[in-house]
Design an enzyme around this catalytic site. Structure first.
Site, mmCIF file in Angstrom:
data_model
loop_
_atom_site.group_PDB
_atom_site.id
_atom_site.type_symbol
_atom_site.label_atom_id
_atom_site.label_comp_id
_atom_site.label_asym_id
_atom_site.label_seq_id
_atom_site.Cartn_x
_atom_site.Cartn_y
_atom_site.Cartn_z
ATOM 1 N N CYS A 264 0.738 -1.056 0.494
ATOM 2 C CA CYS A 264 -0.130 -0.105 -0.061
ATOM 3 C C CYS A 264 1.188 1.003 0.283
ATOM 4 O O CYS A 264 1.103 1.510 -0.458
ATOM 5 C CB CYS A 264 -0.266 -0.119 1.200
ATOM 6 S SG CYS A 264 -2.326 1.147 1.059
ATOM 7 N N GLU B 262 -0.756 -8.273 4.858
ATOM 8 C CA GLU B 262 -0.880 -8.898 5.970
ATOM 9 C C GLU B 262 -2.323 -8.678 6.990
ATOM 10 O O GLU B 262 -3.096 -9.135 7.517
ATOM 11 C CB GLU B 262 -0.079 -7.280 6.486
ATOM 12 C CG GLU B 262 -0.822 -6.798 7.318
ATOM 13 C CD GLU B 262 -0.389 -5.767 5.869
ATOM 14 O OE1 GLU B 262 -1.160 -4.160 5.473
ATOM 15 O OE2 GLU B 262 -0.635 -6.061 4.628
ATOM 16 N N HIS C 25 -3.381 -5.429 0.751
ATOM 17 C CA HIS C 25 -2.873 -5.356 2.076
ATOM 18 C C HIS C 25 -3.001 -7.570 2.673
ATOM 19 O O HIS C 25 -4.042 -7.786 2.913
ATOM 20 C CB HIS C 25 -3.451 -4.739 3.548
ATOM 21 C CG HIS C 25 -3.313 -3.716 2.639
ATOM 22 N ND1 HIS C 25 -2.638 -2.606 4.229
ATOM 23 C CD2 HIS C 25 -4.063 -3.018 2.950
ATOM 24 C CE1 HIS C 25 -3.059 -1.606 3.957
ATOM 25 N NE2 HIS C 25 -3.615 -1.591 2.791
#
Length: 230
Positions: A85, A204, A202
């Protein structure tokens, strides 16, 4: 191995990345950018957020932090680097990868789950998948539209450096499943080395089973694959 997660002023996904890596039993630590790159670093994450409030352009100021020179040197030596990002914006601005991320076609901040098609399965970041697989991960950005001039885009395509494209559940691409207007539905690209990658979604945030889908785990496990292949 130790993955250094670089914190700039305004980073806000560094702790998410740390938690996701620890869940995968990967040693991770947050590093303040002014402190420089620790000697024990064997992997690097440029995390999401709004470094320096996205002043000038998203990622432009963080890209000029002295630590980025160290990161470029480490990347050239084969240390794996993943920009996520805002970290992808920093990666492009600093020359780790080609192109740039700019204002969404909608001119709005967008936060939603999207589907990505795996464009190649022979990189550390994608070997957990098969080419053509579709994975689900979230996005959260206002400047996620990938742009690059046509000649350089052709080079990326010819060099097979497109990592992910936005798609639907079946893997079909097109403007109707392109959340931000990115050129050719591109969501992630490789640097000159396969060990360097940036992506707007994302992984994560799609890694902890207690909070949702875990399709992003395979991307983060790339740090281990690079380490064991050296």
């Amino acid at each position: 191995m130790t993955v250094s997660i670089i914190r700039f002023g305004g980073s806000n996904c560094d702790r998410d990345a740390e938690r996701a890596l620890e869940h995968l039993d990967i040693d991770a630590r947050i590093v303040w950018h002014e402190d420089g790159l620790p000697a024990e670093t064997t992997g690097i994450i440029l995390p999401g957020g709004f470094s320096y409030g996205d002043y000038l352009r998203a990622g432009a100021m963080a890209a000029r932090s002295p630590i980025m020179a160290e990161i470029r040197e480490a990347a050239a030596e084969g240390v794996p680097v993943l920009g996520i990002c805002n970290g992808a914006q920093v990666g492009c601005e600093s020359g780790l990868t080609e192109g740039a991320f700019t204002t969404n076609e909608s001119a709005r901040f967008q936060c939603e789950h999207v589907y990505l098609r795996v464009e190649r399965d022979d990189t550390p970041w994608t070997v957990a998948y098969d080419e053509g697989d579709v994975i689900e991960v979230p996005i959260a950005h206002g400047e996620g539209r990938y742009e690059i001039d046509d000649d350089r885009l052709m080079e990326l395509e010819n060099e097979d450096r497109i990592l992910f494209r936005y798609c639907d559940e079946t893997g079909e691409t097109g403007p109707e499943v392109n959340p931000n207007g990115s050129k050719h539905n591109i969501a992630g690209v490789l640097g000159d080395r396969h060990t360097v990658a940036v992506l707007m979604p994302h992984p994560e945030r799609a890694s902890l089973p207690d909070v949702g889908p875990t399709d992003g785990q395979g991307i983060l496990e790339g740090f281990v694959r690079v380490e064991t292949s050296i």
